[in-house]
Write a protein that holds these residues in place. Structure first.
Motif, mmCIF file in Angstrom:
data_model
loop_
_atom_site.group_PDB
_atom_site.id
_atom_site.type_symbol
_atom_site.label_atom_id
_atom_site.label_comp_id
_atom_site.label_asym_id
_atom_site.label_seq_id
_atom_site.Cartn_x
_atom_site.Cartn_y
_atom_site.Cartn_z
ATOM 1 N N VAL A 62 1.003 -1.453 0.040
ATOM 2 C CA VAL A 62 0.121 0.107 0.084
ATOM 3 C C VAL A 62 0.888 1.213 -0.163
ATOM 4 N N GLU A 63 2.100 1.226 0.847
ATOM 5 C CA GLU A 63 2.797 2.482 0.965
ATOM 6 C C GLU A 63 3.477 2.612 -0.303
ATOM 7 N N TRP A 64 4.190 1.510 -0.995
ATOM 8 C CA TRP A 64 4.915 1.698 -2.106
ATOM 9 C C TRP A 64 3.870 2.243 -3.261
ATOM 10 N N PHE A 65 2.890 1.844 -3.466
ATOM 11 C CA PHE A 65 1.985 2.269 -4.445
ATOM 12 C C PHE A 65 1.547 3.663 -4.312
ATOM 13 N N SER A 66 1.500 4.099 -2.786
ATOM 14 C CA SER A 66 1.025 5.506 -2.463
ATOM 15 C C SER A 66 2.240 6.171 -2.712
ATOM 16 N N ASN A 67 3.525 5.857 -2.687
ATOM 17 C CA ASN A 67 4.665 6.933 -2.951
ATOM 18 C C ASN A 67 4.822 6.900 -4.292
ATOM 19 N N HIS A 68 4.319 5.769 -5.163
ATOM 20 C CA HIS A 68 4.323 6.113 -6.659
ATOM 21 C C HIS A 68 3.022 6.627 -7.265
ATOM 22 N N GLY A 69 2.427 7.268 -6.519
ATOM 23 C CA GLY A 69 1.027 8.121 -6.754
ATOM 24 C C GLY A 69 -0.192 7.156 -7.010
ATOM 25 N N VAL A 70 -0.236 6.111 -6.637
ATOM 26 C CA VAL A 70 -1.546 5.299 -6.543
ATOM 27 C C VAL A 70 -2.035 4.918 -5.277
ATOM 28 N N GLU A 71 -3.070 5.483 -5.103
ATOM 29 C CA GLU A 71 -3.758 5.157 -3.802
ATOM 30 C C GLU A 71 -4.687 3.872 -3.995
ATOM 31 N N LEU A 72 -4.530 3.170 -2.780
ATOM 32 C CA LEU A 72 -5.434 1.952 -2.865
ATOM 33 C C LEU A 72 -6.667 2.076 -1.874
ATOM 34 N N LYS A 73 -7.747 1.487 -2.130
ATOM 35 C CA LYS A 73 -8.948 1.329 -1.123
ATOM 36 C C LYS A 73 -9.290 -0.107 -0.705
ATOM 37 N N ILE A 74 -9.740 -0.307 0.436
ATOM 38 C CA ILE A 74 -10.164 -1.617 1.043
ATOM 39 C C ILE A 74 -11.627 -1.913 0.865
ATOM 40 N N GLU A 75 -12.073 -3.008 0.051
ATOM 41 C CA GLU A 75 -13.533 -3.255 -0.168
ATOM 42 C C GLU A 75 -13.924 -4.262 0.987
ATOM 43 N N ASP A 76 -15.279 -4.282 1.032
ATOM 44 C CA ASP A 76 -15.766 -4.960 2.325
ATOM 45 C C ASP A 76 -15.056 -6.535 2.521
ATOM 46 N N ASP A 77 -14.839 -7.020 1.372
ATOM 47 C CA ASP A 77 -14.272 -8.360 1.405
ATOM 48 C C ASP A 77 -12.927 -8.324 1.794
ATOM 49 N N GLY A 78 -12.076 -7.244 2.144
ATOM 50 C CA GLY A 78 -10.654 -7.186 2.256
ATOM 51 C C GLY A 78 -9.915 -7.184 1.050
ATOM 52 N N ARG A 79 -10.496 -7.058 -0.172
ATOM 53 C CA ARG A 79 -9.571 -6.949 -1.355
ATOM 54 C C ARG A 79 -9.347 -5.617 -1.604
ATOM 55 N N MET A 80 -8.078 -5.365 -2.230
ATOM 56 C CA MET A 80 -7.927 -3.765 -2.420
ATOM 57 C C MET A 80 -7.530 -3.632 -3.704
ATOM 58 N N PHE A 81 -8.192 -2.295 -4.084
ATOM 59 C CA PHE A 81 -8.137 -1.892 -5.727
ATOM 60 C C PHE A 81 -7.404 -0.628 -5.678
ATOM 61 N N PRO A 82 -7.048 0.012 -6.829
ATOM 62 C CA PRO A 82 -6.743 1.400 -6.839
ATOM 63 C C PRO A 82 -8.134 2.195 -6.733
ATOM 64 N N VAL A 83 -8.090 3.378 -6.162
ATOM 65 C CA VAL A 83 -9.207 4.188 -6.015
ATOM 66 C C VAL A 83 -9.817 4.488 -7.317
ATOM 67 N N SER A 84 -9.032 4.543 -8.385
ATOM 68 C CA SER A 84 -9.512 4.669 -9.760
ATOM 69 C C SER A 84 -10.450 3.689 -10.235
ATOM 70 N N ASN A 85 -10.399 2.426 -9.599
ATOM 71 C CA ASN A 85 -11.122 1.186 -10.138
ATOM 72 C C ASN A 85 -10.803 0.798 -11.510
ATOM 73 N N SER A 86 -9.550 1.094 -11.880
ATOM 74 C CA SER A 86 -8.951 0.686 -13.341
ATOM 75 C C SER A 86 -7.727 0.216 -12.913
ATOM 76 N N SER A 87 -7.555 -1.049 -13.710
ATOM 77 C CA SER A 87 -6.102 -1.696 -13.838
ATOM 78 C C SER A 87 -5.168 -0.887 -14.598
ATOM 79 N N GLN A 88 -5.718 0.241 -15.354
ATOM 80 C CA GLN A 88 -4.877 0.984 -16.216
ATOM 81 C C GLN A 88 -4.021 1.754 -15.352
ATOM 82 N N THR A 89 -4.441 2.133 -14.054
ATOM 83 C CA THR A 89 -3.703 2.862 -13.168
ATOM 84 C C THR A 89 -2.474 2.187 -12.829
#
Length: 402
Positions: free
Chosen positions: A89-116
């Motif tokens: 999470v920290e690595w991606f944040s340092n590289h400009g990509v914020e992640l979010k946690i969904e109800d089941d624990g899975r984490m995705f980019p806030v953009s909801n796109s793998s292109q990010t």
């Protein structure tokens, strides 16, 4: 003509890119190349998680995280203490990509796109001067003095350190066998069960919290089960398929499962509860309303399967019918006949034997300056971001070692 690099990474997927970026960030003066056999890189990242890229899982405790890996649980404990999901999470944040946690624990980019994620990696390689070479299908690998020589149809490469991040690529595994590495034969790991059964035929989309076991094995699992047009899916089934990958392969995907639709409640307790319901709801039709939090349609199907007709009242249920129903609820037997791929997950159990890898560095124990990252080794996980976490952790450890 030979092209010379300090480090060559074979495989332009998640593990390959992450390894390359981390190496050059720590050693900017190294000349590094990624060789990819296809015409585009990061294609698995693009389609993962339904195109959203399930980057990791919100399980931040290494000793808990390892429990999601049917193969690699013991070996990953040390590596996860070095680089865990929180570090991702920290690595991606340092590289400009914020992640979010969904109800089941899975984490995705806030953009909801793998292109990010793809853009993040491509931009980093461009900025760091990492050569990304596509259409480079490795034909052979030689060890010459202190160097590795890699041949592709149109080019020869020489490198001091070689990192293989080729995932489940049988051709590369074969080459490694000629170097004396043992390969654990690949078998499918995440799949759903094909079941034709009148009890579930009309119920696609219905789900329940269950426990499941495979007959004549020690395989058990609990969690949500989803009925589909083909049979059964959902986390409870996928977990069984991952932990049972080898056993179910040997059974040629023909086996019997027992489903407890009431999860924790056993047959005797279910029978007691049914007897109480018989008193309470004496005048009502037994098939109509589910008393256990199961879907009404599933309840009705299990009632009919217990030789109880649609309009039989609770008061009229015989002892045998109550026993039948208790058994259907807690010990339904289903015949599995084949498997289907789960969405676009193509996870295999198999790869380089874990005994031949130093997990402090991800270096081969048989050959100096040969490293592995990602799914090329015999490590795999259940669905939920865990296979990517293995890619990030192993890539980080290779980069650290180098």
């Amino acid at each position: 003509m030979n092209q010379n690099f300090d480090i060559i990474i074979v495989g332009g997927g998640a593990a390959g890119f992450f390894t390359a970026i981390n190496i050059v960030e720590k050693n900017p003066n190294l000349k590094v190349a990624i060789l990819e056999r296809g015409n585009e890189v990061l294609s698995k990242v693009r389609i993962s998680g339904g195109g959203r890229c399930n980057v990791t899982h919100a399980c931040f405790e290494p000793n808990e995280l390892v429990k999601f890996y049917p193969r690699g649980e013991k070996e990953l404990r040390g590596p996860f203490h070095q680089f865990c999901s929180g570090d991702t999470v920290e690595w991606f944040s340092n590289h400009g990509v914020e992640l979010k946690i969904e109800d089941d624990g899975r984490m995705f980019p806030v953009s909801n796109s793998s292109q990010t994620i793809i853009d993040c990696f491509i931009q980093a390689t461009q900025k760091l001067g990492i050569a990304v070479l596509t259409g480079q299908s490795v034909q052979s690998i030689f060890k010459k003095d202190n160097f590795w020589k890699i041949e592709t149809p149109n080019e020869n490469y020489i490198t001091e350190k070689l990192i293989l991040a080729t995932g489940s690529n049988p051709k590369i595994w074969e080459m490694l066998q000629t170097f004396g590495h043992a390969i654990v034969n690949p078998v499918p790991s995440l799949f759903t069960f094909n079941i034709k059964d009148p009890r579930i035929k009309e119920l696609p989309g219905v789900s329940a919290q269950v426990s499941v076991k495979v007959k004549d094995t020690k395989l058990t699992s609990t969690g949500p089960l989803l009925i589909t047009h083909w049979g059964m899916s959902g986390p409870a089934i996928l977990k069984l398929s991952a932990w049972g990958a080898r056993i179910l392969f040997e059974k040629n995907y023909q086996f019997t499962i027992f489903v407890n639709w009431l999860n924790e409640i056993d047959t005797d307790d279910a029978e007691k509860i049914l007897k109480e319901l018989k008193q309470e709801h004496a005048k009502k039709a037994a098939s109509k309303k589910s008393p256990f939090g199961l879907s009404d349609r599933l309840w009705e199907s299990l009632v009919l399967a217990s030789n109880i007709s649609d309009d039989t009242k609770w008061a009229d249920l015989s002892k045998i019918q109550l026993q039948n129903l208790a058994n259907q609820l807690t010990n339904s037997s289903f015949q599995v006949n084949g498997k289907s791929t789960f969405k676009e997950e193509f996870v295999t159990a198999g790869g380089i034997d874990l005994k031949e890898i130093n997990f402090k560095t991800m270096e081969s124990k048989l050959h100096e300056n040969l490293y592995f990252a990602g799914e090329i080794v015999n490590i795999d996980a259940v669905t939920g971001g865990f296979n990517f976490q293995n890619a990030w952790t192993s890539g980080f450890i290779v980069a650290n070692a180098i």
